[in-house]
Design an enzyme around this catalytic site. Structure first.
Site, PDB file in Angstrom:
ATOM      1  N   ASP A 277       0.844  -1.200   0.000  1.00 43.66           N
ATOM      2  CA  ASP A 277       0.000   0.000   0.000  1.00 43.66           C
ATOM      3  C   ASP A 277       0.876   1.245   0.000  1.00 43.66           C
ATOM      4  O   ASP A 277       2.066   1.197  -0.345  1.00 43.66           O
ATOM      5  CB  ASP A 277      -0.964  -0.057   1.203  1.00 43.66           C
ATOM      6  CG  ASP A 277      -2.266   0.684   0.957  1.00 43.66           C
ATOM      7  OD1 ASP A 277      -2.249   1.934   1.020  1.00 43.66           O
ATOM      8  OD2 ASP A 277      -3.309   0.038   0.703  1.00 43.66           O
TER       9      ASP A 277
ATOM     10  N   ARG B 214      -5.785  16.666   2.377  1.00 45.80           N
ATOM     11  CA  ARG B 214      -4.760  15.669   2.670  1.00 45.80           C
ATOM     12  C   ARG B 214      -3.409  16.122   2.087  1.00 45.80           C
ATOM     13  O   ARG B 214      -2.664  15.320   1.517  1.00 45.80           O
ATOM     14  CB  ARG B 214      -5.129  14.288   2.121  1.00 45.80           C
ATOM     15  CG  ARG B 214      -4.549  13.161   2.962  1.00 45.80           C
ATOM     16  CD  ARG B 214      -4.603  11.815   2.272  1.00 45.80           C
ATOM     17  NE  ARG B 214      -4.204  10.759   3.205  1.00 45.80           N
ATOM     18  CZ  ARG B 214      -3.747   9.572   2.844  1.00 45.80           C
ATOM     19  NH1 ARG B 214      -3.627   9.271   1.574  1.00 45.80           N
ATOM     20  NH2 ARG B 214      -3.410   8.681   3.741  1.00 45.80           N
TER      21      ARG B 214
ATOM     22  N   LYS C 240      -4.211  -1.359  -6.531  1.00 42.99           N
ATOM     23  CA  LYS C 240      -5.228  -0.659  -5.739  1.00 42.99           C
ATOM     24  C   LYS C 240      -5.147   0.813  -6.148  1.00 42.99           C
ATOM     25  O   LYS C 240      -4.158   1.489  -5.864  1.00 42.99           O
ATOM     26  CB  LYS C 240      -4.944  -0.821  -4.248  1.00 42.99           C
ATOM     27  CG  LYS C 240      -5.916  -0.076  -3.348  1.00 42.99           C
ATOM     28  CD  LYS C 240      -5.578  -0.354  -1.882  1.00 42.99           C
ATOM     29  CE  LYS C 240      -6.450   0.448  -0.937  1.00 42.99           C
ATOM     30  NZ  LYS C 240      -6.006   0.295   0.453  1.00 42.99           N
TER      31      LYS C 240
ATOM     32  N   ASP D  41      -6.216   4.421  -5.786  1.00 42.49           N
ATOM     33  CA  ASP D  41      -6.828   5.227  -4.731  1.00 42.49           C
ATOM     34  C   ASP D  41      -7.118   6.643  -5.231  1.00 42.49           C
ATOM     35  O   ASP D  41      -6.583   7.088  -6.251  1.00 42.49           O
ATOM     36  CB  ASP D  41      -5.867   5.267  -3.535  1.00 42.49           C
ATOM     37  CG  ASP D  41      -6.571   5.432  -2.206  1.00 42.49           C
ATOM     38  OD1 ASP D  41      -7.756   5.812  -2.196  1.00 42.49           O
ATOM     39  OD2 ASP D  41      -5.926   5.188  -1.168  1.00 42.49           O
ATOM     40  N   MET D  42      -7.940   7.377  -4.500  1.00 40.91           N
ATOM     41  CA  MET D  42      -8.275   8.770  -4.841  1.00 40.91           C
ATOM     42  C   MET D  42      -8.775   9.409  -3.559  1.00 40.91           C
ATOM     43  O   MET D  42      -9.898   9.155  -3.139  1.00 40.91           O
ATOM     44  CB  MET D  42      -9.378   8.739  -5.896  1.00 40.91           C
ATOM     45  CG  MET D  42      -9.569   9.968  -6.709  1.00 40.91           C
ATOM     46  SD  MET D  42     -10.440  11.293  -5.867  1.00 40.91           S
ATOM     47  CE  MET D  42     -10.734  12.394  -7.220  1.00 40.91           C
TER      48      MET D  42
ATOM     49  N   ASP E  54     -12.845   2.521   4.339  1.00 42.18           N
ATOM     50  CA  ASP E  54     -11.654   2.561   5.201  1.00 42.18           C
ATOM     51  C   ASP E  54     -12.002   2.119   6.609  1.00 42.18           C
ATOM     52  O   ASP E  54     -11.120   1.964   7.444  1.00 42.18           O
ATOM     53  CB  ASP E  54     -11.099   3.986   5.248  1.00 42.18           C
ATOM     54  CG  ASP E  54     -10.071   4.218   4.164  1.00 42.18           C
ATOM     55  OD1 ASP E  54      -9.771   3.270   3.424  1.00 42.18           O
ATOM     56  OD2 ASP E  54      -9.567   5.355   4.056  1.00 42.18           O
TER      57      ASP E  54
HETATM   58  C1  DGJ Z   1      -6.952   5.475   1.633  1.00 38.83           C
HETATM   59  C2  DGJ Z   1      -7.270   4.030   1.439  1.00 38.83           C
HETATM   60  O1  DGJ Z   1      -8.634   3.799   1.528  1.00 38.83           O
HETATM   61  C3  DGJ Z   1      -6.494   3.214   2.459  1.00 38.83           C
HETATM   62  O2  DGJ Z   1      -6.869   1.879   2.391  1.00 38.83           O
HETATM   63  C4  DGJ Z   1      -5.040   3.407   2.192  1.00 38.83           C
HETATM   64  O3  DGJ Z   1      -4.711   2.886   0.938  1.00 38.83           O
HETATM   65  C5  DGJ Z   1      -4.685   4.875   2.261  1.00 38.83           C
HETATM   66  N1  DGJ Z   1      -5.537   5.678   1.440  1.00 38.83           N
HETATM   67  C6  DGJ Z   1      -3.263   5.112   1.878  1.00 38.83           C
HETATM   68  O4  DGJ Z   1      -2.942   6.430   1.828  1.00 38.83           O
END
Ligand code: DGJ
Length: 728
Positions: free
Chosen positions: A366, A443, A476, A478-479, A548
């Site tokens: 990750d 963020r 994975k 992400d955003m 999350d």
């Molecule tokens: C948000 C994701 O939902 C988490 O699972 C993880 O990947 C974090 N971002 C990492 O910054």
């Protein structure tokens, strides 16, 4: 399944074995909605939309004071001809004039279904499984054309709808609104269900009475968002899980959307969904076409269960694509809650070794692995390995992971850029921002301008290098923030209103290219969890990290809401450590497993720190999950407990062949005056018998469904029970 045009009353009938959709052309020019719902054998129009001379109603035909568009049931309503309900489209010419006169022009009926260029949509595998009706409306003064698309599938209680506007004039126009569909109904006996929430609390189910005003569901955040879902269901007040009518709509789109439910002055109901007009204005040049996203309308006469079953099988088989559509999804170990940013080669390989011994199949590296990424304030955009943390590089890491018999997955957040990054130094103009102000951070990061093809090309190449070098099997994606400062230095002044939609189109084009280039990679969609868990993303990425929030008890509600639309195989769900990092709750490992195994199972905790007893339990969980994974991932899912009861969660899977059944019950708090819970199983063969594997007891399918299964008392909070039945 058929679509026919009945000449004598200018009526279009779309029907399959379960539904009918009926449209009529009136006065040779207006497109009237007649019916959508349970199949009608021979539609004649008994439920007439009687029209009267009513106060304040305008009359497009001066010789007919009873005829008003304000009281008519319409397929695609305009503004400016006296229909004061929400319009489905709105244009404006350069002189500021937005008056239009679109009239019905022609139709086309054909087998199969067309794709929508640049946008995700459901598809057919053979021309025989669906038929499409295209209705063309034309404004002969402005030389503008609207095309409405209706597809009916042979095997699903579904109508898909989309629209497009074609500029056949030699003048540019502003398109200020183009909804994907409009549905008017005479009948207003409905409650309205929607899904909303927040980060770590996605997809809560809300049900309320249809009021006399307008209900709006929307996002203007740049993504479909954790706060909202492009989903509206009209349900009869008496509709339950198993019975009653539902008409639901879900938009196949990942950006700003709006959905309206409006009850009119005379009690008719209008439902619409499409791109959110609030943040949209498209400059449409001569000979150009603008296409709306597609919306899926589902009809169920078997309650919410029927609706969900239809969405599940339809999306699994006709929206998801690629190799992984029909492949079992791997058991994962994800490093986020195990390491956060404290990532290192040594720690990672220790985790990988341990994971392989427990039976995990893919390990996902990750956040925190790329150049200079010590925390969340830097490095997004610099997609190369951090040599301090991983001195031997990505290729070495991947070889080691393979050596342990695992596949390697990697986390990326491609749409973002950190101010502290090499990419920002090189391309500060690649950020979505106005040059007048410092852009707002969220963020500690900015959003890349995906309307700019150079940005998209950069991302495709940078990501391709990582995926190739690391022999990556899983991504994975992400955003983690929403859009602000909506200005693009790449777009012209007149295109600024296009930014939000063009952002989504840019994203879709990147994903399409990566899908083509890397057909063997399993892509997982994530936006701080289920923040963009929508049907649009599902077209490119066949699974989504649902939240999350990894707490098993919080997840009951989130996963239940998700299950209204999305099949279990699209949902990532992990066992995490205790006390849980989001809510601090301590739940048994077994319960965490039972909740996580009801989707695509993963683990997200530092397994090197677990006791031998816990490791053994996990190894056994994984063996068990592998033995039933097909039931979960390809079977039918049923909600068994009433989601309004807060103290329990109950659900069931039945394998595709009907032979294997899994029932899970979770007690939230142990109660002093214990009311014995009964689960009424679903989807069984009433004539067959089923053996419960734990006790060896045999029950008839009819008994399990009609008399039910009671759950014995356990004086333990957060306790879960799993029953496994086999058909004998
Ligand atoms: C948000 C994701 O939902 C988490 O699972 C993880 O990947 C974090 N971002 C990492 O910054």
């Amino acid at each position: 399944m058929k679509i026919e045009y009945r000449d004598d009353d200018a009526t279009f009938i779309l029907e399959n074995d379960s539904i009918s959709y009926v449209i009529q052309i009136v006065k040779d020019r207006y497109v009237k909605h007649c019916y959508f719902g349970k199949k009608i054998r021979d539609f004649k129009g008994s439920c007439k939309n009687w029209m009267y001379d009513r106060g304040f109603c305008s009359n497009p035909d001066e010789n007919d004071r009873t005829f008003s568009l304000d009281t008519m049931l319409r397929e695609f309503p305009d503004i400016n001809q006296g229909d004061y309900r929400h319009s489905a489209y709105q244009i404006e010419s350069e002189d500021g004039d937005s008056v239009t006169r679109f009239y019905y022009k022609s139709y086309n009926i054909y087998k199969g279904k067309k794709a929508i260029a640049g946008l995700p949509s459901v598809y057919v595998e053979s021309e025989d499984e669906a038929m499409t009706l295209e209705l063309t409306l034309f404004d002969t003064v402005r030389l503008l054309e609207i095309n409405l698309f209706y597809t009916i599938y042979r095997d699903y209680s579904v109508i898909t709808r989309s629209s497009e506007l074609v500029n056949k004039s030699d003048e540019s126009i502003k398109l200020k609104r183009l909804m994907s569909f409009n549905l008017d109904m005479q009948d207003n006996r409905w409650d309205v269900m929607t899904l909303s929430g927040s980060h770590t609390n996605e997809k809560n189910i809300y049900r309320r009475k249809l009021g006399s005003d307008t209900l709006l569901v929307e996002s203007s955040r740049g993504t479909s968002s954790p706060q909202s879902t492009p989903f509206i269901a009209l349900v009869r007040p008496e509709t339950t899980e198993k019975s009653g009518e539902v008409i639901a709509s879900n938009l196949i789109y990942s950006g700003n959307f709006a959905g309206f439910v409006q009850k009119s002055q005379y009690g008719t109901v209008r439902v619409q969904m499409g791109i959110n007009p609030e943040t949209f204005c498209w400059h449409l040049n001569p000979s150009k076409t603008f296409a709306s996203p597609e919306s899926v309308l589902v009809y169920s006469e078997n309650g919410l269960q029927g609706m969900s079953q239809t969405f599940h099988s339809f999306y699994r088989k006709r929206l998801c694509r690629g190799e992984y559509r029909d492949l079992a999804r791997p058991v994962l170990l994800n490093t986020w809650e195990a390491m956060y940013f404290e990532v290192s080669e040594e720690k990672f390989l220790n985790l990988a070794k341990e994971a392989s011994e427990l039976g995990v199949e893919t390990i996902v590296l990750d956040d925190g692995w790329f150049k200079g990424r010590l925390d969340d304030t830097s490095s997004l955009g610099d997609w190369v390995m951090d040599v301090k943390k991983f001195p031997k590089g990505l290729k070495y890491l991947s070889e080691q992971v393979e050596h342990f018999g695992l596949k390697l997955g990697i986390w990326l957040e491609p749409e973002m850029i950190s101010k502290k990054s090499d990419l920002y130094q090189q391309h500060p103009d690649w950020v979505i921002r106005s040059n007048r102000y410092e852009p707002i951070v969220s963020r500690a990061q900015y959003v890349l301008d995906l309307t700019n093809p150079d940005v998209c090309s950069y991302l495709i190449e940078a990501i391709s290098l990582v995926l190739t070098e690391g022999n990556i099997a899983y991504v994975k994606w992400d955003m983690n923030r929403h859009l602000t400062d909506l200005y693009s230095t790449f777009l012209s002044a007149e295109q600024q209103g296009e930014l939000s939609h063009r952002y989504v189109l840019g994203l879709y084009s990147i994903l399409e290219t990566l899908n083509q280039r890397f057909p063997h990679i399993l892509f997982e969609n994530c936006s701080s969890g289920g923040g963009r868990y929508d049907a649009g993303m599902l077209y490119y990425m066949p699974q989504t990290w649902a939240s999350d929030n990894t707490d098993a008890i919080s997840r009951l509600k989130i996963q239940q809401g998700t299950s209204l639309i999305f099949p279990a195989i699209t949902m990532g769900s992990h066992v995490s450590g205790v006390p849980n990092h989001q809510v601090g709750r301590v739940t048994p490992l077994k319960t965490r497993f039972h909740v996580a195994m009801s989707g695509n199972l993963g683990y997200e905790l530092d397994i090197t720190k677990l006791s031998d007893i816990e490791k053994n339990e996990i190894a056994e969980q994984i063996i068990f999950y592998k033995s039933i994974r097909d039931v979960v991932q390809f079977g039918h899912y049923y909600r068994l407990s009433d989601f309004t009861k807060q103290n329990q969660g109950g659900w069931q899977f039945v394998s595709e062949d009907g032979k294997d059944v899994l029932v899970t019950y979770v007690q939230i708090l142990s109660q002093p005056a214990y009311e014995i819970p009964i689960l009424y199983l679903n989807g069984l063969d009433p004539k067959a018998n089923y053996r419960e594997k734990g006790s060896g007891e045999i029950y008839g399918g009819d008994e399990l469904m009609y008399s039910g299964l009671t759950i014995p008392r356990t004086k333990e909070d957060f306790h879960s029970t799993l029953y496994q039945f086999e058909k004998i």
